[in-house]
Structures are given as C-alpha cells and as structure tokens.
Motif scaffolding. Sequence first.
Motif, PDB file in Angstrom:
ATOM      1  N   ARG A   1       0.839  -1.188   0.000  1.00 27.27           N
ATOM      2  CA  ARG A   1       0.000   0.000   0.000  1.00 27.27           C
ATOM      3  C   ARG A   1       0.882   1.249   0.000  1.00 27.27           C
ATOM      4  O   ARG A   1       1.875   1.312   0.718  1.00 27.27           O
TER       5      ARG A   1
ATOM      6  N   SER B   1       0.007   6.519   3.425  1.00 33.45           N
ATOM      7  CA  SER B   1      -1.336   6.988   3.749  1.00 33.45           C
ATOM      8  C   SER B   1      -1.368   7.362   5.218  1.00 33.45           C
ATOM      9  O   SER B   1      -0.359   7.287   5.932  1.00 33.45           O
TER      10      SER B   1
ATOM     11  N   TRP C   1       2.273   5.639   7.224  1.00 32.37           N
ATOM     12  CA  TRP C   1       2.879   6.885   6.740  1.00 32.37           C
ATOM     13  C   TRP C   1       3.879   6.650   5.620  1.00 32.37           C
ATOM     14  O   TRP C   1       3.985   7.468   4.709  1.00 32.37           O
TER      15      TRP C   1
END
Length: 286
Positions: free
Chosen positions: A60, A63, A67
């Motif tokens: 991922r 976000s 972080w």
Amino acid sequence: MTADITVTPPAVTPPRTRAARRGLRGTWTGLGMLALLFGGALLARLAGGAAAVDAGAVLRPPSADHWFGTDGTGRDVFVRTFAAGFADLPIALGGTLVALLTGTLLGLLASTRSRFAEPVMRLVDGFQAFPLLILILVIVQISGGGPAVLMCMIAILNVPRFIRLTRAEALQIRESRYVFFADVIGASRWHVLRRHVLPNVSGAVLGQASLGGALALGAIGAMSFLGLGIAPPTPSWGAMIQSGVAGITGGQWWPVLFPSLALVWAIAALNLIADDLDAHFAKEIQ
C-alpha cells in the motif's frame, strides 16, 4: 583644564574562536540528526511492530494508516525504517569504536622507539596489501553474518587507518619543543604519550572515527543488500532496499525510498561531524 578620557574599545571575539564555534555548530547538528534516528529506532523497538504483518495491506502507498506505506508482505515501512537504525547504527558505531581504541593504542606504540613499533607497522602493511574486503565477504558468507561478526569485520577494516593516522600525527607532535623538553627532564615514555601526545592526536582521531562510522554504515548496507548482513526478520536498511528494488518498475517506490533516505541521513550526519571536527581542530592548531 582638560580631563583625560580613556576610551575602552568593545571586546572583540577573535576570528579563530568564532570560526571554531561555527564548526562546532555543524558537529552538534550532526549529533542531533543521529539522535533523531536513535530516538525513532528506540520507539520503534519498544512498539514492537517491525515484524507485524497486515495481510490486507500489501504494498500500500503512503497513507494516514501507514505513513511510509507497506512492503511486499504487508509490514509497515515507517516502523521498519526506524527499527532498522537500532540494528545498523550500533553495529557500525560499535565496530568503529573498537577500531578507534585498538588503532589509537597501536598507533601510539608504533610512534615510539620501542621494540613493538616495527612489528606493528609490518602487520599493518600486511593487512593493507591483502584484499581485506574480499576476505571479509568470505568470512561473513561462511559464518552466516550476524551482528557480532559484522562488528568484528568493521573493526578489522578500520584498525589500519587508525594506526597509520595516529602514528603520523604522533610522530609530528614528538618533534615539538615541549615534547623535547619533557624528554630532557627525564619524563617517562608513557607520561609523554599520555600527557602530551594523546591529547594532541585526539582531534584527528575523532574526525577519522566519524568518517569511519559513515564508511561502516555504507559497508553494512552493501552487505545486507547482498544478503550477507543482518539476517531477517530483523530489519536492516540494505535488506529493505534489496527487497523493494523489484517493485520499482511497477511503481512501488516507497519500500526503497524511505530506507535509502534513512541511510543517507545517517551517513550525511557522520560526514558532517567528521568535516567539522577536522576544521575545528585544524584551526586550534594554527
């Protein structure tokens, strides 16, 4: 009738002192940069989330939840980047400290006219004539790596540099007048080394220690990148970079970027300290 008026000029700080203070600012800046890494590494170690896996959040991007994003197995890159400093930094600085103590002592001995001087320098020549880096890679490969082995290898790489530097600085200091007069009044060899020579070589040695620490970090990162450094699942900057390289072509840049920035940050801090210490002690000698 006129009164004599004495005007006292304002105190002016000598230029050399101001320059020395400017140099020390860089040293404190470098130490502050390292303190940030150590603080983050300690918090990450206490949090204990470096090995935690989130199977639903693989690769991922950065976000609010992660972080620095996550890696290929769903581990948080932010936590692992700081936790890696708790492994890489102590090994690099610990190996450099062992080299500093050993190399300084042997360098001081080699600067005297004792029977140990010649064998020490011949041993250093033998070490430098042999491809030490290849030997270290072979030893690490056979032994399987580990923090203790890496620390010993870092010390072996740096000891010859400290010996040569200490000996060169000590020989120059021994030509000074105060050392000559200390010999004339009958001061012992060890008193001269401890009282006059060692304090005056400490500046160059500390500068070399910071530079050696930066080189050690680069060597540890390279060995971990090749799979010869710290064994997983313990995070290491070099191993994190190696595991994330394959995803760069697919647009997953974060598993490589943040460990690389942390490694560059640490090396830059040590180089900043080394440069400022060299400049500071050079001004003090002038």
